[in-house]
Every structure is written in C-alpha cells, then in structure tokens.
Design a protein around this motif. Structure first.
Motif, short mmCIF file in Angstrom:
data_model
loop_
_atom_site.label_atom_id
_atom_site.label_comp_id
_atom_site.label_asym_id
_atom_site.label_seq_id
_atom_site.Cartn_x
_atom_site.Cartn_y
_atom_site.Cartn_z
N PRO A 227 0.85 -1.29 -0.04
CA PRO A 227 -0.05 0.12 -0.18
C PRO A 227 0.88 1.38 -0.03
O PRO A 227 2.07 1.13 0.42
N TYR A 228 0.24 2.52 -0.22
CA TYR A 228 0.76 3.65 -0.52
C TYR A 228 0.56 4.53 0.67
O TYR A 228 -0.91 4.57 1.00
N ILE A 229 1.37 5.37 1.33
CA ILE A 229 1.10 6.48 2.17
C ILE A 229 1.29 7.81 1.49
O ILE A 229 2.40 7.90 0.79
N PRO A 230 0.55 8.85 1.57
CA PRO A 230 0.40 10.26 0.86
C PRO A 230 1.67 11.15 1.75
O PRO A 230 1.82 10.93 3.33
N MET A 231 2.48 11.83 1.21
CA MET A 231 3.60 12.45 1.78
C MET A 231 3.21 13.88 1.41
O MET A 231 3.68 14.76 0.60
N GLU A 232 2.60 14.68 2.25
CA GLU A 232 2.18 15.82 2.05
C GLU A 232 3.09 16.64 2.50
O GLU A 232 3.82 16.51 3.76
N LEU A 233 3.66 18.13 1.95
CA LEU A 233 4.46 18.79 2.24
C LEU A 233 4.21 20.26 2.30
O LEU A 233 3.61 20.56 1.37
N LYS A 234 4.73 20.84 3.22
CA LYS A 234 4.68 22.50 3.02
C LYS A 234 5.83 22.84 2.35
O LYS A 234 6.89 22.32 1.74
N LYS A 235 5.61 24.20 1.57
CA LYS A 235 6.60 24.64 0.71
C LYS A 235 7.92 24.80 1.48
O LYS A 235 7.96 25.19 2.69
N GLY A 236 9.02 24.29 0.90
CA GLY A 236 10.29 24.29 1.58
C GLY A 236 10.55 22.98 2.27
O GLY A 236 11.96 22.69 2.47
N ASP A 237 9.55 22.31 2.68
CA ASP A 237 9.75 21.01 3.18
C ASP A 237 10.80 19.95 2.28
O ASP A 237 10.42 20.07 0.93
N MET A 238 11.25 18.88 2.67
CA MET A 238 12.23 18.00 1.73
C MET A 238 11.78 16.57 2.26
O MET A 238 11.98 16.25 3.49
N LEU A 239 11.36 15.76 1.19
CA LEU A 239 11.45 14.37 1.26
C LEU A 239 12.52 13.66 0.53
O LEU A 239 13.00 13.97 -0.65
N ILE A 240 13.04 12.62 1.40
CA ILE A 240 14.20 12.07 0.78
C ILE A 240 14.06 10.53 0.84
O ILE A 240 13.68 9.92 1.78
N TYR A 241 14.22 9.94 -0.23
CA TYR A 241 14.02 8.19 -0.66
C TYR A 241 15.11 7.82 -1.50
O TYR A 241 15.50 8.74 -2.13
N ASP A 242 15.15 6.66 -1.34
CA ASP A 242 16.18 6.00 -2.48
C ASP A 242 15.28 5.61 -3.40
O ASP A 242 14.24 5.56 -3.61
N ASN A 243 16.13 5.16 -4.80
CA ASN A 243 15.49 5.07 -5.85
C ASN A 243 14.81 3.35 -5.97
O ASN A 243 14.17 3.15 -6.73
N TYR A 244 14.93 2.90 -4.92
CA TYR A 244 14.28 1.56 -4.94
C TYR A 244 12.84 1.80 -4.20
O TYR A 244 12.00 0.73 -4.38
N MET A 245 12.41 3.01 -3.84
CA MET A 245 11.29 3.21 -3.17
C MET A 245 10.02 3.40 -4.18
O MET A 245 10.14 4.20 -5.15
N PRO A 246 9.22 2.38 -4.25
CA PRO A 246 8.10 2.70 -5.06
C PRO A 246 7.16 3.95 -5.10
O PRO A 246 7.00 4.28 -3.51
N HIS A 247 6.92 4.71 -5.90
CA HIS A 247 6.15 5.94 -5.49
C HIS A 247 5.35 6.11 -6.92
O HIS A 247 5.39 5.64 -7.86
N TRP A 248 4.13 6.88 -6.63
CA TRP A 248 3.43 7.42 -7.64
C TRP A 248 2.75 8.73 -7.29
O TRP A 248 2.76 9.15 -6.02
N SER A 249 1.83 9.29 -8.17
CA SER A 249 1.13 10.50 -7.76
C SER A 249 0.09 10.67 -8.47
O SER A 249 -0.29 10.18 -9.81
N THR A 250 -1.02 11.36 -8.11
CA THR A 250 -2.24 11.62 -9.03
C THR A 250 -2.08 12.84 -9.56
O THR A 250 -1.24 13.53 -9.47
N LYS A 251 -3.31 13.17 -10.48
CA LYS A 251 -3.18 14.34 -11.11
C LYS A 251 -3.41 15.63 -10.17
O LYS A 251 -4.09 15.44 -8.93
#
Length: 569
Positions: A227-251
C-alpha cells in the motif's frame, strides 16, 4: 537582479537581459554549518547538517526508506529557491531538457525541466554546494554528488500524475549490472504538496521487504508495490528516499499549479555521472519525433498526462571562443576535490587543513578572492608530484613503474623536470608543477603566479634575511637545494621588481603560519565560489603548454629567474 555579460551568454543566447542567478548569488545557500572536520572528506557543500537531520530522521530512513525534513530552510531561502524555479520555468530557449503535455484546452505546456544545474549559478550552488547535499550526506553518512536534477510541474485543473514505479539509474560501466545502482532522491516542495494537487505516494511497506527492482511477470501483470502512504509537504519541506522506493502520484485537481524540485544524488565514491547522464539524454532526445502519438527515445515514460513532444531546443548554448562554462568550472573543481581527498598529511596537519589555514590568514588580511584561492591551493603541486594511485582499468600494467599525475598530464616535461626524478625532487618543484597545472585548468594568472611565487619567496628570503635559513625545518632546508638554493643578488633584484612581490612574501608567511593541529578554521566548502570564480578560461592539455609559457611573469632558466616578461596580471 543584475547579471554579468558572460553569464547571460551562458544562460540563454536570445536574452539580452536575463534575470537568472549570477555568480555572486551562488553564495546564497552556504550559511549553514560551514566548518568541516579536519580529518573528514573534502566537501564542496556545508558540513553534514546533523543539526537538521536528526537521529529520528536516520531511524526512519533505515526502517522505512524515507525521511521528511520540515521547517529547515529560512523564509528568505525558500523565496530564493522559488525565484530560481521561476527563472528556469520561464526560459524557453536554452540547453535544458524539457517535457511537454497537452492540456484539455489543446494548449501545450511544460510538464518537466531537466539539466539546468550546469547553466544556472544559483541552482548549481543550491544542488551541488548548498544545504540539500549537506542534508543528504547527514542522512546517508558519506559524501554525495549530483547525478541529475529536474523540476516537475503539475498544472492546475488536471496536470498529469505518474503511475507506480521505481527509478532505475546506471553507472555507465559495463561491469555494473542494470538497476544495481543506489541513488538518493531529494524532493523539495516549491509549492505546498497535498493529496488534492498530486503529492507523492510512497510504497514504504514494499521497500521494507528489500526485494530490489520489481518487474512485470510473464503475463505482463505489473507487481503490486502498495500500500501507499501520502507524503504531504509544506513549501520548503523536503522528502528524501532512495530509488528503490515505489512511488506514484495523482493528477492536480486544484486551481493552482504545483511544482517540485528534485535532486538525485549518488555516493561520491561511485563517481560523477552527471555529464554522462545528460549526454545520453541529449542523444535520446534527438531521436524524438515531433509526432505526439509516436514517442521515440527518452520520454516521460511514467507520466499519466497527455505527453506532447516538441523538438529539443538546443543541447548547448554557443559559447564565445575563450569563454568557460559553468559545467567546465565544476569539472575542474571536482578534479581538485579528488586530489585533496586522499587525507595526506603535512606534518601534524592534513594538506587540506594546511591550505585552509593559509586561506584563512589571507582572508583575515583582507586579501582579494584570487589571493585567497592561491593560498588555499598553494601546495597543490604536492598532490601532482607524487605517484598516482592504482585504479581499476589503469592502462599501466602492474610490471611498470607508476607515473606521477604531473607526468601523466605532461607537466614535468613542460617544466623541464626529468621524468625519472625521484619523489623528493618532484615535490621540491611543487611550485612550478602546481602553477602549471592551474594555468592548464584555466585559473587566472594571478592565482598561478602567487602559487609559483611562494617557493621563489623562500629562496629570496634565505638570501635577503640571513636568519631565515635557520627558521626552516630540516626537510625545507633539504628541498631548498633542489629548488635552486638562495637567490643571487641579481635574481633578488628581478624578483623585487616583479608583479605582486609583497603578496608573494605574504603567501610565504601564511604558508609558515598554517601548521597548527588545534586551529580550527573554515573548511574547503566555504571557498568553493571563490575557486569557481578564479577559473576564467577553459582547461587545456599539455599540447598547449608552450602557449602557456608566454603568460608567465618570470623568464626562468631551470630554477633561476633570468628576467621579467610582459605579464597578463
């Protein structure tokens, strides 16, 4: 915002006045933790931001494969990042790689921009020499280098998302199997990111299973990476993950555009692949057809919008003869970092720290930037004079003697130093070796002249001040023999009449005062912008060494100064 003529040519050939970041602006992001440890790696960004990236971040990184850094940038820094993203976004002609999409109204808009760090001083400073790589370093525990960069735009009212996927990158080695390369992806929110405008969705649970890269089965069924978890960010916040991390996004279903700045890093120990990556990308883009229904070559393959491929703008902005590009400057900086990253010692201090202490004294004396760079790099000839280490793929066989880097670059023959000179003899000539290297790498003549002058000053002072010889260490007295011994009266007169005589003497005093094991000064990273600014011409090879001789101030016969020529200082 002001911009230099050279930078506007580098930025975009069709803009008479550009609003891009200038070379002076490149220091906007180096105000955090700017002193690195003496025994650590040579860094070109602030010391690892352990005050920002905490143990809790590292624990989440190890357990879940990601970390979110919130509220870590000052409002002024966030504003500057937004301003730079605006600059990149509105530049329609340049060496960028852009991807377009077709809106429902039939309008073609940009959905992604890549390859801008080599053409924008502010972006290069942020992504290579600013807080973002410092934060990634603090998270992964070792130096990193920029692999690629991009800005993703999700346009208001339905801008496309991305299907579930993992990112696969290559080291461009035949020996490296595909998808065996780990990178770190830093995703910085330029605008607030929420579920409604298509924030990132991470498959952390899948990542924790450590199954590597997942592919479709024999029936073509895609793997379930949720399953996937949403990663909501405020302007200036930073999310770091490695390239093995599955990810997607909606429109993006909101009425406002949403932008995200991505910087992908790899371990510096693995190499610098940025230039090669975009060379391959440029070749692929030239294969893209203008028919939007027939995508060829590299496309925005995971994009869920309506991709529309326009012809590439330009792969490179024409540069006037003799001009040096930001990418060329960064390549020289990377080479210097590799030279100093061997942790070799100069007495009780490392050679790196010796240079940093010399540069600090120059700063304290109010010296200009070229002089500070000369003080920082005055002993770079030592690095070039020693035997080069063995590396995988070296053409030299194990049965042959190793050459010094100076010999490999053709510097020894140009300087009239016998290639079979022993290590001590080569190191004694580190002034001319270092100065020649700096000229070959495009540094200003003032930097090269001062580097050459710090040993000439040693010879001058042993002639001029009889007590000076007694102050030299036994090793320095021995190398004085190979350096030509004390000057003669005629040489001293020529040296006194030469350019920057007083600065050469100051360089020598700073050199002598840079041997403290307890004096902590600003690290190499605080001088990066000075080093880049001091590179004023493209690098050349040994074949042009004869031309370079006409640029030097002193006419030399071996170690002896025979006269002064018209100087470009």
């Amino acid at each position: 915002m002001q911009t230099s003529d050279d930078e506007s040519k580098l930025w975009c050939r069709e803009l008479e006045t550009s609003e891009m970041a200038t070379e002076a602006d490149a220091g906007d992001f180096e105000a955090l933790d700017t002193t690195s440890g003496e025994e650590g790696h040579v860094l070109t960004y602030p010391a690892p931001l352990t005050s920002v990236v905490t143990d809790a971040h590292r624990e989440c990184w190890q357990r879940n494969g990601y970390a979110v850094v919130r509220g870590w940038l000052k409002p002024s820094e966030i504003d500057r990042i937004v301003e730079m993203v605006d600059e990149v976004e509105r530049t329609e002609v340049g060496p960028f790689h852009t991807y377009e999409e077709l809106e429902g109204s039939g309008k073609v808009v940009t959905s992604r921009t890549e390859n801008f760090a080599d053409h924008h001083y502010g972006m290069s400073s942020l992504l290579r020499h600013g807080p973002i790589p410092a934060a990634v370093h603090a998270l992964v525990g070792e130096p990193v280098t920029l692999y690629k960069e991009k800005i993703n735009y999700k346009r208001a009212g339905g801008g496309g998302g991305y299907v579930p996927h993992q990112d696969g990158y290559t080291m461009f080695h035949k020996e490296a199997p595909p998808y065996s390369f780990t990178t770190q992806v830093a995703m910085l929110a330029v605008d607030d990111c929420m579920v409604a405008n298509g924030c990132a969705m991470l498959g952390s649970e899948c990542w924790r299973r450590r199954e590597g890269f997942l592919v479709a089965d024999h029936t073509g069924k895609e793997p379930d990476m949720g399953p996937y978890i949403p990663m909501e960010l405020k302007k200036g916040d930073m999310l770091i993950y490695d390239n093995y991390m599955p990810h997607w996004s909606t429109k993006n279903t909101t009425a406002f555009d949403r932008r995200v700045l991505f910087a992908v890093y790899n371990r510096r120990a693995d190499g610098d692949f940025h230039a090669r990556y975009y060379e391959v990308e440029a070749a692929n883009r030239r294969n893209v057809k203008t028919d939007p229904l027939k995508l060829k070559g590299k496309a925005n393959v995971f994009f869920t919008g309506k991709p529309f491929v326009l012809p590439p703008t330009v792969d490179a902005v024409p540069v006037q003869p003799g001009a040096v590009t930001l990418a060329q400057k960064e390549a020289v900086l990377s080479e210097i970092v590799q030279l100093y990253d061997d942790k070799s010692q100069y007495g009780v201090v490392s050679q790196l720290w010796h240079g940093c202490q010399s540069a600090q004294q120059a700063l304290d004396a109010g010296a200009d930037d070229d002089t500070v760079v000369a003080a920082l790099l005055h002993d770079i000839g030592w690095k070039l004079a020693k035997e080069a280490p063995w590396r995988a793929g070296d053409p030299q066989s194990a049965g042959q003697p190793r050459q010094s880097l100076a010999d490999q670059l053709g510097i020894l023959s140009f300087c009239g130093i016998d290639s079979d000179a022993n290590d001590e003899q080569r190191r004694a000539q580190h002034d001319v070796i270092g100065a020649t290297y700096l000229r070959m790498r495009g540094f200003s003549e003032k930097v090269a002249h001062l580097v050459e002058g710090h040993v000439l000053t040693k010879r001058y002072l042993t002639f001029k001040e009889p007590d000076y010889y007694d102050l030299l260490s036994p090793g320095s007295r021995r190398t004085l023999i190979f350096q030509g011994g004390p000057m003669s009266a005629s040489e001293a007169a020529i040296f006194e009449a030469g350019p920057h005589f007083e600065l050469c003497k100051a360089m020598r005093r700073w050199d002598e005062g840079a041997k403290s094991s307890t004096w902590k000064v600003s690290g190499f990273e605080t001088h990066v912008n000075r080093v880049l600014s001091a590179i004023t011409e493209p690098a050349c090879d040994a074949a042009r060494a004869a031309e370079l001789s006409a640029r030097t101030s002193f006419i030399r016969q071996g170690n002896t100064i025979a006269g002064i020529r018209a100087s470009r200082l």
